[in-house]
Design a protein around this motif. Structure first.
Motif, PDB file in Angstrom:
ATOM      1  N   LEU A  75       1.022  -1.288   0.033  1.00 26.14           N
ATOM      2  CA  LEU A  75      -0.061   0.005  -0.155  1.00 26.14           C
ATOM      3  C   LEU A  75       0.878   1.108   0.139  1.00 26.14           C
ATOM      4  O   LEU A  75       0.618   2.394  -0.441  1.00 26.14           O
ATOM      5  N   VAL A  76       2.076   1.345   0.486  1.00 29.55           N
ATOM      6  CA  VAL A  76       2.890   2.297   0.600  1.00 29.55           C
ATOM      7  C   VAL A  76       3.735   2.509  -0.475  1.00 29.55           C
ATOM      8  O   VAL A  76       4.542   3.607  -0.673  1.00 29.55           O
ATOM      9  N   ALA A  77       4.009   1.535  -1.210  1.00 27.85           N
ATOM     10  CA  ALA A  77       4.848   1.318  -2.261  1.00 27.85           C
ATOM     11  C   ALA A  77       4.745   2.644  -3.402  1.00 27.85           C
ATOM     12  O   ALA A  77       5.708   2.981  -3.831  1.00 27.85           O
ATOM     13  N   PRO A  78       3.649   2.771  -3.820  1.00 31.53           N
ATOM     14  CA  PRO A  78       3.408   4.257  -4.592  1.00 31.53           C
ATOM     15  C   PRO A  78       4.038   5.375  -4.524  1.00 31.53           C
ATOM     16  O   PRO A  78       4.353   6.399  -4.976  1.00 31.53           O
ATOM     17  N   TYR A  79       4.301   5.472  -2.963  1.00 33.53           N
ATOM     18  CA  TYR A  79       4.692   6.828  -2.502  1.00 33.53           C
ATOM     19  C   TYR A  79       6.060   7.117  -2.411  1.00 33.53           C
ATOM     20  O   TYR A  79       6.751   6.792  -1.495  1.00 33.53           O
ATOM     21  N   GLY A  80       6.996   7.174  -3.770  1.00 39.23           N
ATOM     22  CA  GLY A  80       8.250   7.312  -3.853  1.00 39.23           C
ATOM     23  C   GLY A  80       8.815   8.855  -3.543  1.00 39.23           C
ATOM     24  O   GLY A  80       9.723   8.932  -3.236  1.00 39.23           O
ATOM     25  N   ARG A  81       7.788   9.604  -3.367  1.00 39.68           N
ATOM     26  CA  ARG A  81       8.183  11.184  -2.776  1.00 39.68           C
ATOM     27  C   ARG A  81       7.328  11.322  -1.361  1.00 39.68           C
ATOM     28  O   ARG A  81       6.888  10.481  -1.205  1.00 39.68           O
ATOM     29  N   TRP A  82       8.204  12.263  -0.827  1.00 36.84           N
ATOM     30  CA  TRP A  82       7.585  12.470   0.665  1.00 36.84           C
ATOM     31  C   TRP A  82       6.185  12.911   0.417  1.00 36.84           C
ATOM     32  O   TRP A  82       5.610  13.753  -0.054  1.00 36.84           O
ATOM     33  N   THR A  83       5.344  12.236   1.261  1.00 35.14           N
ATOM     34  CA  THR A  83       3.774  12.407   1.273  1.00 35.14           C
ATOM     35  C   THR A  83       3.326  12.280   2.617  1.00 35.14           C
ATOM     36  O   THR A  83       3.599  11.496   3.269  1.00 35.14           O
ATOM     37  N   PRO A  84       2.387  13.397   3.263  1.00 34.52           N
ATOM     38  CA  PRO A  84       1.898  13.058   4.337  1.00 34.52           C
ATOM     39  C   PRO A  84       0.711  11.924   4.206  1.00 34.52           C
ATOM     40  O   PRO A  84      -0.351  11.996   3.475  1.00 34.52           O
ATOM     41  N   LEU A  85       0.650  10.820   5.179  1.00 36.44           N
ATOM     42  CA  LEU A  85      -0.312   9.687   5.112  1.00 36.44           C
ATOM     43  C   LEU A  85      -0.823   9.452   6.210  1.00 36.44           C
ATOM     44  O   LEU A  85      -0.492   9.613   7.394  1.00 36.44           O
ATOM     45  N   ARG A  86      -2.175   8.919   6.267  1.00 40.80           N
ATOM     46  CA  ARG A  86      -2.937   8.518   7.438  1.00 40.80           C
ATOM     47  C   ARG A  86      -2.873   6.850   7.232  1.00 40.80           C
ATOM     48  O   ARG A  86      -3.319   6.523   6.353  1.00 40.80           O
ATOM     49  N   ILE A  87      -2.533   6.301   8.256  1.00 35.06           N
ATOM     50  CA  ILE A  87      -2.059   4.788   8.237  1.00 35.06           C
ATOM     51  C   ILE A  87      -3.027   4.055   9.332  1.00 35.06           C
ATOM     52  O   ILE A  87      -2.888   4.495  10.493  1.00 35.06           O
ATOM     53  N   ALA A  88      -3.778   3.286   9.207  1.00 36.22           N
ATOM     54  CA  ALA A  88      -4.740   2.696  10.010  1.00 36.22           C
ATOM     55  C   ALA A  88      -5.249   1.150   9.690  1.00 36.22           C
ATOM     56  O   ALA A  88      -5.161   0.918   8.701  1.00 36.22           O
ATOM     57  N   MET A  89      -4.984   0.453  10.946  1.00 33.91           N
ATOM     58  CA  MET A  89      -5.428  -0.915  10.929  1.00 33.91           C
ATOM     59  C   MET A  89      -6.927  -0.955  10.957  1.00 33.91           C
ATOM     60  O   MET A  89      -7.456  -0.579  12.008  1.00 33.91           O
ATOM     61  N   VAL A  90      -7.438  -1.634   9.853  1.00 38.01           N
ATOM     62  CA  VAL A  90      -9.072  -1.624   9.804  1.00 38.01           C
ATOM     63  C   VAL A  90      -9.361  -2.940  10.042  1.00 38.01           C
ATOM     64  O   VAL A  90     -10.701  -3.112  10.114  1.00 38.01           O
ATOM     65  N   GLY A  91      -8.851  -3.813  10.369  1.00 39.96           N
ATOM     66  CA  GLY A  91      -9.151  -5.249  10.620  1.00 39.96           C
ATOM     67  C   GLY A  91      -8.068  -6.035  10.923  1.00 39.96           C
ATOM     68  O   GLY A  91      -6.773  -5.632  11.165  1.00 39.96           O
ATOM     69  N   ARG A  92      -8.160  -7.169  11.095  1.00 42.06           N
ATOM     70  CA  ARG A  92      -7.038  -8.088  11.521  1.00 42.06           C
ATOM     71  C   ARG A  92      -6.170  -8.281  10.355  1.00 42.06           C
ATOM     72  O   ARG A  92      -6.404  -9.054   9.257  1.00 42.06           O
ATOM     73  N   GLY A  93      -4.862  -7.809  10.152  1.00 43.99           N
ATOM     74  CA  GLY A  93      -4.007  -7.874   9.076  1.00 43.99           C
ATOM     75  C   GLY A  93      -4.426  -7.031   7.813  1.00 43.99           C
ATOM     76  O   GLY A  93      -3.751  -6.860   6.885  1.00 43.99           O
ATOM     77  N   ALA A  94      -5.413  -6.246   7.895  1.00 49.39           N
ATOM     78  CA  ALA A  94      -5.974  -5.451   6.797  1.00 49.39           C
ATOM     79  C   ALA A  94      -5.744  -3.825   7.320  1.00 49.39           C
ATOM     80  O   ALA A  94      -5.776  -3.300   8.326  1.00 49.39           O
ATOM     81  N   TRP A  95      -5.130  -3.058   6.298  1.00 48.41           N
ATOM     82  CA  TRP A  95      -4.425  -1.888   6.442  1.00 48.41           C
ATOM     83  C   TRP A  95      -5.240  -0.727   5.460  1.00 48.41           C
ATOM     84  O   TRP A  95      -5.817  -1.097   4.456  1.00 48.41           O
ATOM     85  N   SER A  96      -5.482   0.416   5.939  1.00 47.28           N
ATOM     86  CA  SER A  96      -5.789   1.376   5.035  1.00 47.28           C
ATOM     87  C   SER A  96      -5.036   2.541   5.199  1.00 47.28           C
ATOM     88  O   SER A  96      -4.669   3.085   6.092  1.00 47.28           O
ATOM     89  N   VAL A  97      -4.624   3.129   3.905  1.00 43.77           N
ATOM     90  CA  VAL A  97      -3.651   4.053   3.591  1.00 43.77           C
ATOM     91  C   VAL A  97      -4.116   5.067   2.559  1.00 43.77           C
ATOM     92  O   VAL A  97      -4.815   4.833   1.874  1.00 43.77           O
ATOM     93  N   SER A  98      -4.183   6.260   3.183  1.00 47.12           N
ATOM     94  CA  SER A  98      -4.736   7.560   2.293  1.00 47.12           C
ATOM     95  C   SER A  98      -3.858   8.773   2.515  1.00 47.12           C
ATOM     96  O   SER A  98      -3.454   8.900   3.593  1.00 47.12           O
ATOM     97  N   ALA A  99      -3.571   9.291   1.600  1.00 49.33           N
ATOM     98  CA  ALA A  99      -3.292  10.766   1.802  1.00 49.33           C
ATOM     99  C   ALA A  99      -3.819  11.716   2.393  1.00 49.33           C
ATOM    100  O   ALA A  99      -5.241  11.746   2.589  1.00 49.33           O
ATOM    101  N   VAL A 100      -3.365  12.493   3.263  1.00 47.39           N
ATOM    102  CA  VAL A 100      -3.844  13.442   4.142  1.00 47.39           C
ATOM    103  C   VAL A 100      -4.433  14.635   3.183  1.00 47.39           C
ATOM    104  O   VAL A 100      -3.847  14.917   2.013  1.00 47.39           O
ATOM    105  N   PRO A 101      -5.755  15.236   3.267  1.00 48.55           N
ATOM    106  CA  PRO A 101      -6.321  15.951   2.560  1.00 48.55           C
ATOM    107  C   PRO A 101      -5.307  17.101   2.369  1.00 48.55           C
ATOM    108  O   PRO A 101      -4.712  17.721   3.280  1.00 48.55           O
ATOM    109  N   LYS A 102      -5.454  17.877   1.130  1.00 45.76           N
ATOM    110  CA  LYS A 102      -4.549  19.037   0.917  1.00 45.76           C
ATOM    111  C   LYS A 102      -4.811  20.127   1.815  1.00 45.76           C
ATOM    112  O   LYS A 102      -4.222  21.419   1.919  1.00 45.76           O
ATOM    113  N   HIS A 103      -6.181  20.384   2.335  1.00 41.88           N
ATOM    114  CA  HIS A 103      -6.424  21.391   3.348  1.00 41.88           C
ATOM    115  C   HIS A 103      -5.576  21.634   4.480  1.00 41.88           C
ATOM    116  O   HIS A 103      -5.634  22.563   5.115  1.00 41.88           O
TER     117      HIS A 103
END
Length: 147
Positions: A94-122
């Motif tokens: 999930l974090v492989a596409p972020y080759g440049r510095w990027t603010p991310l929100r990383i959360a575990m959403v289940g057993r072994g399941a992850w959620s990765v999303s970029a922080v909103p631009k605001h």
């Protein structure tokens, strides 16, 4: 005195490596980081490799990360840069596409399941920090002059 543990040492590897930072563990002579719960970070992925993560060979990501954890004391270790591996193959993918510095929100959403999303631009503060990190690393790379 021959062999065995010394002083307050609990495991043999403690004499070889420094105590790991928060949310990090030493496995197979590598420092692995696993976010705890939901966490905001500024992250850059360097590469994916198949390495042994302590239990099996897996595709792990080598990352630079600044954890922005509001639960840490800011005077101690809130703004620390970690050069670590991510032991989870799913999170690494999930974090492989972020080759440049990027603010991310990383959360575990289940057993072994992850959620990765970029922080909103605001939320400009984190994006400004990512931009400054990108510019600083670009300035550190000196151009090679061919003769």
């Amino acid at each position: 005195m021959r062999g065995g543990l010394r002083g307050a040492q609990m495991r043999a590897y403690e004499r070889l490596y420094d105590p790991p930072p928060l949310a990090c563990r030493w496995r197979m002579s590598r420092l692995f980081w696993l976010p705890t719960g939901g966490q905001t970070v500024v992250l850059r992925t360097h590469r994916l490799e198949i390495v042994h993560n302590g239990s099996r060979p897996a595709r792990c990501a080598r990352v630079s990360v600044y954890p922005m954890d509001e639960h840490l004391d800011p005077r101690r270790s809130q703004y620390r840069r970690l050069e670590v591996w991510i032991s989870s193959p799913r999170l690494s993918a999930l974090v492989a596409p972020y080759g440049r510095w990027t603010p991310l929100r990383i959360a575990m959403v289940g057993r072994g399941a992850w959620s990765v999303s970029a922080v909103p631009k605001h939320q400009a503060g984190l994006w400004l920090a990512a931009h400054l990190l990108e510019e600083r690393e670009g300035a550190l790379i000196e151009p090679v002059e061919l003769e």
